[in-house]
Motif scaffolding. Structure first.
Motif, PDB file in Angstrom:
ATOM      1  N   PRO A  43       0.758  -1.428  -0.006  1.00 51.17           N
ATOM      2  CA  PRO A  43      -0.173   0.076   0.034  1.00 51.17           C
ATOM      3  C   PRO A  43       0.925   1.205  -0.065  1.00 51.17           C
ATOM      4  N   VAL A 116      -6.528   3.706   2.473  1.00 50.76           N
ATOM      5  CA  VAL A 116      -5.706   2.435   2.961  1.00 50.76           C
ATOM      6  C   VAL A 116      -4.374   1.941   1.593  1.00 50.76           C
ATOM      7  N   TYR A 118      -5.298   0.156  -0.598  1.00 44.60           N
ATOM      8  CA  TYR A 118      -5.374  -0.945  -1.425  1.00 44.60           C
ATOM      9  C   TYR A 118      -6.741  -0.937  -2.554  1.00 44.60           C
ATOM     10  N   ILE A 124      -6.447  -9.043  -2.372  1.00 47.74           N
ATOM     11  CA  ILE A 124      -6.815 -10.521  -2.504  1.00 47.74           C
ATOM     12  C   ILE A 124      -5.247 -11.112  -2.748  1.00 47.74           C
ATOM     13  N   LEU A 127      -4.043 -10.941   0.782  1.00 50.27           N
ATOM     14  CA  LEU A 127      -4.963 -11.969   1.567  1.00 50.27           C
ATOM     15  C   LEU A 127      -4.190 -13.510   1.560  1.00 50.27           C
ATOM     16  N   ALA A 129      -1.186 -13.847   1.154  1.00 43.57           N
ATOM     17  CA  ALA A 129       0.085 -13.779   1.759  1.00 43.57           C
ATOM     18  C   ALA A 129      -0.231 -13.759   3.405  1.00 43.57           C
ATOM     19  N   SER A 131      -1.732 -11.542   4.970  1.00 43.83           N
ATOM     20  CA  SER A 131      -1.897 -10.100   5.803  1.00 43.83           C
ATOM     21  C   SER A 131      -3.175  -9.878   6.279  1.00 43.83           C
ATOM     22  N   SER A 133      -4.206  -7.195   7.697  1.00 39.81           N
ATOM     23  CA  SER A 133      -4.703  -5.921   6.967  1.00 39.81           C
ATOM     24  C   SER A 133      -5.567  -6.119   5.892  1.00 39.81           C
ATOM     25  N   TRP A 136      -8.983  -7.852   6.650  1.00 42.11           N
ATOM     26  CA  TRP A 136      -9.721  -7.029   7.151  1.00 42.11           C
ATOM     27  C   TRP A 136     -10.512  -6.331   5.801  1.00 42.11           C
ATOM     28  N   PHE A 137      -9.519  -5.901   5.022  1.00 42.88           N
ATOM     29  CA  PHE A 137     -10.012  -5.071   3.992  1.00 42.88           C
ATOM     30  C   PHE A 137     -10.815  -5.730   3.138  1.00 42.88           C
ATOM     31  N   ALA A 140     -14.383  -6.568   4.525  1.00 42.36           N
ATOM     32  CA  ALA A 140     -15.236  -5.155   4.092  1.00 42.36           C
ATOM     33  C   ALA A 140     -15.596  -4.989   2.666  1.00 42.36           C
TER      34      ALA A 140
END
Lengths: 157, 148
Positions: A43, A116, A118, A124, A127, A129, A131, A133, A136-137, A140
């Protein structure tokens, strides 16, 4: 199932579906590898590009140049063909106007993106990897996608 | 230009373009990550669900493989540390999910595929999310933090 009165495109056979999955898997791996190598899954790189007033990092512009350059050639090749290699036809987006939905949706997307760093693809990959963060992203984001369908009151095209 | 990385950027961009080209020339579909994800959420069992899932598995797999290579490849959001991080991610995710479905495309579908096809709609979409993204970064990183 009722017999259609008008000729419809026949549903894909199992063999076609399987080949299509192979194509999509390869596309996903290439696309994801490109995001990783270019740094777009970080990011900080994305925010660095958007931060014109700060320590501006133009990398993202070059990512787009590379991707658009290759895809412009592919799109030209595709226009010359009747059909893709492993499917019955090309599904081009149907042309529409530049309307409030396009601009409003893009504006909202940009705010979230800048907040953020992203966008859907890198999130994705993040995700995968592991992470938190990105997890969560992505959760949502999925909720936001479903929320749009409900507010729009229809199934997505 | 603290962190400008032209060669990996261009090389990665070419790979992104190749991935989208494979899906177009092989399967006749536009590579839009939000379209693929959103359509899968909307229609989890139609004829297209299989390839959409396969594409997402490919993305997740590269993340897994990439993080095994080098954890530095996949960073964390710059913004936030500590307690504000999760709410920020949730708000960002909601906006990105809602907005990309509303606009029928994101960085991949509009930013790469659409612009490469010469679509005025995609150019307008990309210009819009770049501008609001830039403004958001300005507000968050310069106005709110008090930095110049």
């Amino acid at each position: 199932m009722s017999v259609p009165t008008l000729p419809e495109p026949s549903p894909p056979t199992d063999a076609q579906k399987l080949r299509m999955r192979g194509v999509a898997l390869l596309a996903g791996v290439l696309f994801g590898a490109g995001l990783l190598i270019s740094g777009m899954t970080r990011p900080a790189k994305v925010v660095g590009f958007l931060d014109v007033a700060g320590a501006w990092d133009p990398s993202l512009a070059l990512v787009m140049v590379g991707a658009i350059g290759v895809y412009a050639v592919a799109a030209r090749l595709a226009r010359r063909r009747d059909r893709p290699i492993y499917a019955d036809g090309f599904q081009w987006p149907t042309p529409r106007d530049i309307d409030g939905r396009l601009i409003g949706g893009s504006a909202l997307f940009g705010v979230g993106w800048g907040l953020v760093g992203y966008c859907p693809g890198p999130a994705i990959v993040g995700l995968g990897a592991g992470s938190m963060s990105a997890a969560w992203f992505c959760g949502a984001m999925a909720l936001g996608m479903v929320a749009y369908r409900f507010t729009a009151g229809r199934a997505a095209p | 230009m603290v962190d400008f990385t032209p060669v990996p950027a261009l090389l990665g961009g070419v790979l992104i373009g190749l991935g989208a080209s494979v899906l177009l020339l092989g399967g006749g579909r536009i590579l839009g990550v939000c379209g693929i994800t959103g359509s899968l959420l909307d229609n989890p069992s139609d004829d297209d669900a299989g390839w959409r899932r396969a594409f997402l598995i490919g993305l997740v797999f590269t993340g897994l493989a990439g993080s095994a290579f080098s954890p530095a490849l996949v960073g964390v959001p710059v913004l936030a540390e500590g307690p504000s991080l999760v709410p920020m991610l949730v708000v960002g995710g909601l906006l990105v999910g809602f907005g990309t479905r509303m606009a029928n495309g994101c960085t991949s579908g509009h930013g790469v595929c659409g612009i490469a096809r010469g679509s005025a709609r995609s150019l307008a979409a990309t210009a819009t999310f770049m501008v609001t993204g830039g403004l958001t970064v300005y507000v968050v990183h310069h106005v709110l933090t008090g930095a110049p």
